[in-house]
Design an enzyme around this catalytic site. Structure first.
Site: not given
Ligand code: NAG
Length: 386
Positions: A211, A234
């Site tokens: 993430d 991310h």
């Protein structure tokens, strides 16, 4: 690097030995380095001794694997110079017990944590999430909460269930020379999440996660991020903001000298498409290298998964004074620069300078602008739409 770290730890340990600090070894409190026996009580007792000492104090976790079910270390302490030296690995319970925090430090002023490996054993939580089942809350491996003047140096965090590290309600927190490692497809394993905190430095660290490498939530200000290698992951994100009413704003964020490799995003600001008011202002993104990043530069004010409760899809968050300087490398999609701002609160005071982003061989990368005002200078590739 590892060798430098052990030399540093040795020197620090020696300097402690020859001065009049109180020192507490978790093994003396009954911890067993066998990776099986729960050492939580021993860790908490060593902490209580250090925290209760009226002079600078140290907690030592020697080499070996220490299983710790949960350890929430709390202040306030009687001294403001506590050091925790971790030579070994601290191992979490393997499965989904639904606690929010595994290792946490709260209400502490003046704490340094050196070295150590935290093994969050997140695999069964990831399996639960990937199977689409309803899973308990994913545990954060390391929490620094409601604290001041904290240094975390040389930590390695492996395979967290949820966030590797959370910093909230704190001021003066520095994370340096750290590694946050989990597979690229492990759900919600953010590197560091910062919330309601100021004067936070995140320096010279490596983040390979499933993430955000770093995410900054409401009430975050005076953050300096420098020298980060991010990917897989991310990217580095401000947001998501505006999911709830009356969130405090985000201000004075600098992200400099960062490298993104194969990440979903590079530098991102993200808000819900909801009317809740708030702001982001004073953000400097500079000296970033993008290696095959899907969205190198992205401001998205339309976040609304499932399109539920986002009337008019218009964010109440005002984003202003945001600059991108010396951003170069390759985009994995055609749109390398995307500013999709709120119709009711357009982005203002945006600046782009020396942007050199390519998209495949011989193809022109593109920019997308909606509800944004700003200026450009220097090289502009893709051509700007500001
Ligand atoms: C943000 O930076 C400005 C300009 O340096 C300063 O005046 C202001 O106090 C800072 N605010 C916060 C919340 O850090």
């Amino acid at each position: 690097m590892a060798q430098n770290m052990s030399v540093l730890l040795l020197l620090l340990l020696l300097s402690f030995a020859v001065t009049t600090h109180a020192a507490y070894n978790v093994v003396d409190f009954g911890a067993k380095p066998d990776g099986r026996t729960d050492a939580a009580k021993a860790f908490l007792s060593a902490w209580a001794a250090a925290c209760g000492a009226t002079k600078p104090a140290m907690v030592h976790v020697p080499a070996g694997r220490f299983f710790v079910s949960q350890a929430r270390f709390a202040g306030p302490c009687k001294n403001n110079k506590i050091r925790v030296f971790i030579d070994g690995t601290v191992v979490a319970p393997p499965g989904n017990n639904g606690v929010v925090e595994w290792i946490a430090f709260k209400y502490v002023d003046g704490l340094s944590i050196y070295g150590g490996t935290l093994d969050g054993q997140g695999q069964s939580m990831w399996a639960c999430k990937k199977a689409g089942r309803s899973c308990p809350i994913a545990t954060t491996s390391l929490t620094i909460g409601l604290s001041k003047n904290v240094l975390v140096q040389g930590l390695t965090s492996l395979n967290s269930e949820g966030f590797h590290m959370s910093i909230f309600g704190s001021s003066g927190v520095t994370v340096k020379g750290a590694k946050f490692l989990a597979p690229g497809d492990s759900p919600n394993t953010d590197g560091i999440h910062v919330q309601m905190s100021s004067f936070v430095n995140i320096l010279s660290s490596t983040m390979k996660t499933g993430d955000d490498c770093i995410s900054m939530g409401a009430g975050t200000s005076a953050v300096w991020i420098q020298g980060i290698n991010c990917g897989p992951g991310h990217g580095i994100s401000i947001g998501s903001l505006g999911g709830l009413p009356q969130e405090p704003g985000v201000q004075n964020i600098t992200v400099t000298s960062v490298v993104f490799s194969g990440t979903q995003n590079g530098l991102r600001i993200k808000t819900w498409g909801k009317p809740h008011v708030g702001y982001v202002k004073g953000v400097v993104f500079q000296h970033a290298v993008m290696n095959d990043v899907q969205n190198p530069i992205v401001v998205d004010q339309n976040y609304c998964p499932g399109n539920i409760n986002c009337p008019g899809q218009s964010s109440g968050i005002k984003i202003s004074q945001v600059s991108f300087t010396d951003i170069r490398g390759s985009s994995a999609t055609a749109v390398a620069v995307k500013f999709d701002c709120s119709p009711s609160n357009p982005c203002t005071g945006f600046g782009l300078r020396d942007i050199k982003l390519t998209y495949q061989k011989n193809k022109q990368a593109q920019s997308f602008c909606k509800n944004v005002k700003g200026s450009t200078s220097g090289v502009m590739n893709p051509p700007s739409c500001l």
